[in-house]
Design an enzyme around this catalytic site. Sequence first.
Site, PDB file in Angstrom:
ATOM      1  N   SER A 127      -9.821   1.592   2.609  1.00  0.00           N
ATOM      2  CA  SER A 127      -8.931   2.393   1.799  1.00  0.00           C
ATOM      3  C   SER A 127      -7.866   1.593   1.055  1.00  0.00           C
ATOM      4  CB  SER A 127      -8.234   3.417   2.685  1.00  0.00           C
ATOM      5  OG  SER A 127      -7.405   2.751   3.637  1.00  0.00           O
TER       6      SER A 127
ATOM      7  N   SER B 156     -10.137  -0.877   6.739  1.00  0.00           N
ATOM      8  CA  SER B 156      -9.476  -0.621   5.454  1.00  0.00           C
ATOM      9  C   SER B 156      -8.736  -1.809   4.861  1.00  0.00           C
ATOM     10  CB  SER B 156      -8.504   0.551   5.586  1.00  0.00           C
ATOM     11  OG  SER B 156      -9.205   1.759   5.517  1.00  0.00           O
TER      12      SER B 156
ATOM     13  N   LYS C  49       0.858  -1.183   0.000  1.00  0.00           N
ATOM     14  CA  LYS C  49       0.000   0.000   0.000  1.00  0.00           C
ATOM     15  C   LYS C  49       0.896   1.235   0.000  1.00  0.00           C
ATOM     16  CE  LYS C  49      -3.996   1.898   2.572  1.00  0.00           C
ATOM     17  NZ  LYS C  49      -4.887   1.681   3.742  1.00  0.00           N
TER      18      LYS C  49
END
Lengths: 518, 495
Positions: free
Chosen positions: B160, B184, B85
Site C-alpha cells: 500500500s 506494504s 505516507k
Amino acid sequence: MAKDRLTEVLERYEAVIGLEIHTEITATNTKMFCGCPVEFGGEPNSRVCPVCMGMPGALPVPNKAAIEWTVLAGLATECKIAPWSQFHRKNYFYPDMPKDYQISQYDLPFCADGRVVIDVDEDGVEERLDRETADNVTITDDGYAAEIGITRIHLEEDTAKMIHIGGAEGRIAGAKKSLVDFNRAGTPLMELVTEPDLRTPEEARRFAQKLRLIWLALGVSDCSMEEGSMRVDANISLRNHGDTELGTKTELKNINSFKSLHDGLAYEIVRQAAILDEGGRIIQETRHYDVTSKVTSALRSKEEAHDYRYFPEPDMVPFQFDEAFVARIRERLPELPDARKARFIREYGLPTFDAKVLTSDHEMVEFYEEAVAAAGVKNAKAVSNMVLNDLSAYLNTSGLGVLETKVSPQHIAELVGLIDDGTISSKQAKEVFTFMTESGDMPAAIVEQKGMKQVSDAGAIESVVEKLMVQFPDKVAEYQGGKKGLIGFFVGQVMREMQGQANPQVVNQVLADKLDNA
Amino acid sequence: MSNFSIAELSAAEISKLVTSKEVTAREVAEQAISRIDAHEKDIHAFNQITPDMALAAADALDEKIAGGATAVELGPLAGAPVAFKDNMNLVGTNTTCSSKMLESYQSTYTCTAVQHLLDANTLPLGKLNMDEFAFGSSTENSAFGPTKNPWNTDCVPGGSSGGSAAAVAAGMVCATLGSDTGGSIRQPGAFTGTVACKPTYGRVSRYGCVAFASSLDQIGPFTKTVEDNALILNAICGKDDMDATSVEREPEDFTAHLGDDITGMKIALPTDMLETQGLDPEIKASIYEAAEKLAAAGAEIGEISLPHAKYGLSAYYVVGPAEASSNLARFDGIRYGHRVEDAEDVLDLYMRSRAEGFGPETIRRIMIGTYALSAGYYDAYYGKAQKVRTVIKQDFDDAFKDFDIILTPTTPTTSFKFGSKTTDPYAMYLSDVFTVAVNLAGNVGLSIPVGCAKADNMPIGLQLIGDHFQEQKVFHVAHALEDIYKFHSVPANLK
C-alpha cells in the site's frame, strides 16, 4: 411498595440477585490509557487528548497505578490474582465510545473468585427464609452474616458522558441533538461482578454499602453514587424455593442510590411474581428504576442483538504478575472494616452495637479513630458515646456531614478529657458541645470563658449541704424517717446553689454522708 | 554548487553537501519542490505537498549551520528531503489515509517516527499516496487516484505504500516513510527498485500512524541506498512512552557493519517457499544467482524449509481484517471525518457515513474482519489464525538457530499493469505471499533491488529476513548485495 407484599412474595419465591458494580478509580490522577487528569465536572471536553478522543493513529498505554489499585481491590475482597491477564476489545458502536470499542477485560481479568461477608440485622432478617440452613449464612446475635461470592474484578475504561436533547427521558432515541463530553472518557473503571448469591433486596443493599466501605478504606475511589463514580447494576430472577435452576432474569440499570437499589429490586421482585403467578413468562430485558414514580420500566434497546466481538487488545502486551508483585501490593492493604470492627470490640472494649455503627460509615470511623488517638484508648467508649449520641444527633438536626461541622476529633477528645478528669460534668459537657458546634471554639476555652468548671471540692459542697440542712429541717426529718428518695431534692438544691457546677458524684456522696449521719 | 541532483545522490550525500556548506538546505528544498512539480502529474506520489514546511525547515537548518552547528550536531540526515505516507500524522497537514472518510482530517498531533525525522533536521516535502487505509498492493485503492510506477507509468508502484516508493524512485525526495502490515513497504520497494525495510515489530513506535492491524503494523524507510535506510532507522527507532508495544533496546548503530566482509555469514534459502506456484522464473533464478554471488563473497549458503509459511496468507487475511475492522470503527462520522448531513438517527449516521466514506476494498476488509470475530466464528477464524501465527514464528525461530539471514523473493512477480488484478482480490492478495509471514512472526524484512527482469524491464527485489532485532545483520548483507549489483533506484529517464 408495601413491605409486607415483598415479604409475602419472598415466602413463595426465592429471589436470586447478582450485582455488577462499576467503580471509577479516582485514586489515580490520570486516565486509564493516557495522561489526561481524572476529575469530576469541569468545562466539557477540556480534559482530552488524541488518545481519549480516539484520534486516528493514537494508541493506549496502560496506567500501571490503576492496575495496582485493581489488584489491591481484589486482595481486599479475597480474590485470586491472575498470574496471566490481558485486556480485550469490546466492540460496539456508540457515540460515548471514542474508538467504538471499549478496552476491557474478557476471559482473563486481573482478579477472580473472591468473597465479601455482609451483615444483615433489623428489618431485613426475616426476608431471608433459609437463613438457618443456607451454606453461606451464619446466624449472629442481631441477625445473620452471609458470604457473597465475587466472580471477578476487571479493569476497563469509562465512556464519555452524553446529554440527549429532545429525546424521551433523556435517551438517544428520538433526540433532536446529542452532546458528548469526553472528560470522563478513559477514566479507569473497575467492574466487580458477584455470584448470584444474594437473596433479598436488603442483602443487595448491604453488599453495595459494604463494598463501598471497603473501597473507601482502600482509598481506591471516592465512590460517589451521585457523581457516578460508583454505579450499580442488578440482575434479578425468581424461582421456587428449592429449585436449583435459575429463572429468567431482568437487569436493573442506572441505579443511583442504595435506596433505589433496594426499592428497585423490591419492585422488580413483586412485578416478576405477579407475572409468574398468572402463568406468564419473564422477558429477559434491561429495566430502569425511576425514583419518582417508583416503578421499573423496560429500556428500549437492541442490546440483545449485540455481539461484542471480543478479541485480545493488540496494542498492549499481556500482563504477568509474579508472587513478588502481589506481595508488594498486599503490603498496601489497610485495615478493612470488618477487622476494624473486631479491633474496636477487642481493644477499645466497645459494645458490638457501637463498633458496628461506627464502622458502617467511612468518614465517621476515621473521625472516631482520630478522636480516640487524641483522647486515649481508656476514653474510647466515652468518645464513642459522644460521637454516636451528641455528634450524630447534631448531624441529624443540622443536616451536615461529619467533615462539614466545626467540631473536629480534637474537640471531641478534649471534651471527653474534661469529663474524665472531673473538670466538668456530663451535663455541662452537653452545653459545651452546643457552644462548640456554634463557635468552633475548643471545649477548654469554652469552659474557661463561661466559668463552667465543676466543683469537686468536698469541703465547699459540705458547707452548702450544711446550710441547706438548716434551711429544710422538715425534709431532713422526712429523709431520716425513711423517705430516702428525697436525696434527689437535696441534689437539686445543691446544684441550684452552686449554679450546676458541683460534681454530682461528690454531691451524692456528701449528701448521703451528712443526711445519714446527722 | 547547483549541479547536484537529489535523483542521483543519497540522503547521506546530500546531507554532507549541506552541512559542509557546499549547498544550502534551501537549495535542496527548492530542487525537491521543482522535481516534484515536474514529475507529480505523471507519477502522482503525493496527496499533499508541503513546500512551505520544507522551506521553513531548510531555512531553520541553514540558520543553524550559519550559527556554527557542526555536521555531528546536525546529524547525518540534515538537509535530506523526505516525505511521509499519508497515514502518518503531522501537524500542519491533513492525514487522509487516501480515503474520502478522512479527506479533510487535519492532524492534531505528530506521529512519533515523523517527529524523529523532523528532529533529524530533514526537510518534509509532504504526504504520500497509498491504498486506502493501507488495504491493497497497488495504490489502485486510493480515493484520490493511483500512483504510477516511475519505471513504467503503465504499471503499479505496488502498495500500500506506493506513493512512498514512487517518490523515492522518481527522485523527488531522498527518503520516505511507509508502513508495512503484510508487505506494504517491501512489495512496493521491490516494484520500484528501492531499498525498503520493515523493521522488527516493536522497533519503531506506531504512535501517530493510523492503525491497520495493530499486531502487524510497523513503520519503515524507503531509500535509494542501504546506508540511507540504516540512517533513517537509526533516527526513527526506539522505545516510545506513547506506544506500549514499542521495545526498549540498547542503542545501536545500524550502519555499524556496512561494508564489512560477509565471510562466515550464514544465509538460508527456503527451498519449499521457492516452489510457490506463480513465482516468476526470472525472480526465482535471481535468488539462486544472488546466493551464488553471496557465497562467492564468503557467505555460507544453506537450505531450510519453512513448512508453515504457505499458510501465512490465509492467517494474514484473517488477523489483518479482524484487527482492521476494530481499528476502523472509530471512523464513524461523530467526532471527525466524513459525515452525512441529513442523518435520521445515530444508526443512520453511522451506516451512511461509513458506506459513503469508505471505498470497496476497505468495506470488504471490514466485513471479513467483522465476520471472523463474530460469536461462533472466533475460534474457527481468529483463534485458528493466531495458532498458525505461532507455528510460523516457530519455523523462523528454528531457522535462526542455524542461520543469520533467510533470502527469499520479495514478490512472486514484478510490477503489473494497472487494472490487471483489480477485479480479482485474491490475485492481488497473492502479491504478499512472501512478505506476510514476516509480519506474522514479527521479524525484520528488507527488500533490496538486484536488477530488472529481462521480460518487462521492471525491477526485481529480493527479501532479506532477519531474526527479531537483528537489523544490523540484515543491513550488513543488504549492503553486500548493493555492492555486488550496484542498482540505481531512479530510472535513467528521471535523473
